[in-house]
Scaffold this active site. Structure first.
Site, PDB file in Angstrom:
ATOM      1  N   CYS A 125     -29.537 118.514  -1.001  1.00  0.00           N
ATOM      2  CA  CYS A 125     -29.302 117.331  -0.162  1.00  0.00           C
ATOM      3  C   CYS A 125     -30.198 116.170  -0.647  1.00  0.00           C
ATOM      4  O   CYS A 125     -30.178 115.852  -1.831  1.00  0.00           O
ATOM      5  CB  CYS A 125     -29.524 117.683   1.299  1.00  0.00           C
ATOM      6  SG  CYS A 125     -28.960 116.421   2.460  1.00  0.00           S
ATOM      7  N   ASP A 183     -17.677 117.664   0.735  1.00  0.00           N
ATOM      8  CA  ASP A 183     -18.923 117.084   1.243  1.00  0.00           C
ATOM      9  C   ASP A 183     -18.649 115.669   1.726  1.00  0.00           C
ATOM     10  O   ASP A 183     -18.412 114.762   0.924  1.00  0.00           O
ATOM     11  CB  ASP A 183     -19.969 117.080   0.126  1.00  0.00           C
ATOM     12  CG  ASP A 183     -21.355 116.658   0.608  1.00  0.00           C
ATOM     13  OD1 ASP A 183     -21.449 115.981   1.645  1.00  0.00           O
ATOM     14  OD2 ASP A 183     -22.332 116.997  -0.078  1.00  0.00           O
ATOM     15  N   HIS A 214     -20.916 120.039   2.589  1.00  0.00           N
ATOM     16  CA  HIS A 214     -22.320 119.686   2.460  1.00  0.00           C
ATOM     17  C   HIS A 214     -23.172 120.821   3.019  1.00  0.00           C
ATOM     18  O   HIS A 214     -22.833 121.434   4.024  1.00  0.00           O
ATOM     19  CB  HIS A 214     -22.615 118.397   3.233  1.00  0.00           C
ATOM     20  CG  HIS A 214     -23.972 117.841   2.974  1.00  0.00           C
ATOM     21  ND1 HIS A 214     -24.308 117.246   1.776  1.00  0.00           N
ATOM     22  CD2 HIS A 214     -25.081 117.803   3.748  1.00  0.00           C
ATOM     23  CE1 HIS A 214     -25.571 116.854   1.834  1.00  0.00           C
ATOM     24  NE2 HIS A 214     -26.066 117.190   3.018  1.00  0.00           N
TER      25      HIS A 214
END
Length: 245
Positions: A125, A183, A214
Site C-alpha cells: 500500500c 484495486d 487492494h
C-alpha cells in the site's frame, strides 16, 4: 529459520523513529530488508509478513512510518477511525521526510555485526510507495512494491521535482511491481502512467497485475487472497535471493 524480534529507536531529523527488527537466528551474516507498512504501521498482518521474509534469511526492519505524528508504539486499527487517522498522517508528512528515515536505517544497518552488505526494500500500500522511494537510495539493490499507492497522484506532499516519479533517474537497483486489477485505489490509467514513466526511464523492473483487490496480501479481512499472497511472497523472495543473498 527461527527468528527473533526486537526494536531499536533511531534518531532522525524529525524525531525518534521506532523500528522493529526481525532477525533470523543464524551464525551467518544476513542481508537487510527495509519493510514498509500500510498507513496503520506495524499491525499484526505487517508483523507476520515481515517475519515471513525474515524466516528466509533476511533481517527485516519495519519503521513506524508516521513517527513524527504519533506516540512511539502507535498501531492504528483497521477501522474507520484508524483509516482516517492514517490518511491524515499520509497527507501531513512531506515525501522527503521518508528519505531521511531511510538514511537513518541504512546508517544503522551498516554498523551491525550481522550485516552481510546488501540491502533491499519491500512494502504494501503506501508502504509499496515508500519502498519505491527507498530505491532512490544508492544502497538499495532490489525492491518489491505491492500495490504502491499515490505514485500516480500528489496526495503525499512533495516539493517541486521531488515527487517519487520525478526522480526515477536515481533508481539503480531492480524493481518488482505487483498490482491488483480490482484495486480501486490505483485505477488502470494510474498503473499505465507509472508503467510508461518507468519504461521511459529504462529502469530494470518486472511488472505483474493479478486479479486481486487492494490489500490482497493482508491476512485479515475479506480482501485477503491467500493464493495471490503466496505468489507475491515467492516473487519477492526470488528477487531478494537473486540480488541480495
Amino acid at each position: 529459520m527461527l527468528i527473533q524480534s526486537e526494536f531499536v529507536d533511531l534518531n532522525t531529523p524529525t524525531g525518534i523513529m521506532r523500528t522493529y527488527v526481525h532477525k533470523p537466528i543464524t551464525h551467518k551474516k544476513t542481508p537487510a530488508i527495509l519493510f514498509y507498512s500500510e498507513i496503520f504501521q506495524q499491525t499484526g498482518p505487517i508483523e507476520r509478513a515481515a517475519k515471513i521474509i525474515a524466516g528466509h534469511g533476511f533481517t527485516v526492519l519495519v519503521p513506524e512510518v508516521f513517527h513524527e505524528l504519533n506516540p512511539i508504539g502507535t498501531v492504528l486499527a483497521y477501522d474507520d477511525a484508524g483509516r482516517d487517522k492514517g490518511n491524515a498522517d499520509k497527507s501531513a508528512k512531506d515525501v522527503e521526510g521518508y528519505d531521511a528515515d531511510n538514511q537513518a536505517m541504512i546508517a544503522w544497518i551498516k554498523k551491525q555485526p550481522w550485516f552481510a552488505g546488501s540491502i533491499g526494500a519491500m512494502g504494501f500500500c503506501i508502504g509499496g510507495h515508500l519502498a519505491f522511494r527507498a530505491a532512490l537510495q544508492p544502497e538499495i539493490e532490489a525492491t518489491a512494491c505491492f500495490y504502491a499507492t499515490d505514485l500516480h497522484t500528489h496526495v503525499i506532499p512533495n516539493k517541486p521535482n521531488q515527487h517519487s516519479m520525478d526522480r526515477l533517474k536515481d533508481i539503480k537497483g531492480e524493481l518488482l511491481m505487483i498490482w491488483g486489477k480490482q484495486d480501486n485505489h490505483i485505477p488502470e490509467q494510474g498503473r499505465k502512467a507509472v508503467y510508461e514513466k518507468m519504461l521511459d526511464a529504462k529502469l530494470v523492473f518486472t511488472w505483474h497485475e493479478f486479479n486481486g483487490q487492494h490489500a490482497f496480501m493482508r491476512d485479515e479481512g475479506e480482501r485477503y487472497d491467500p493464493e495471490l499472497a503466496l505468489l507475491g511472497y515467492d516473487l519477492a523472495l526470488k528477487l531478494f535471493q537473486r540480488k541480495l543473498a
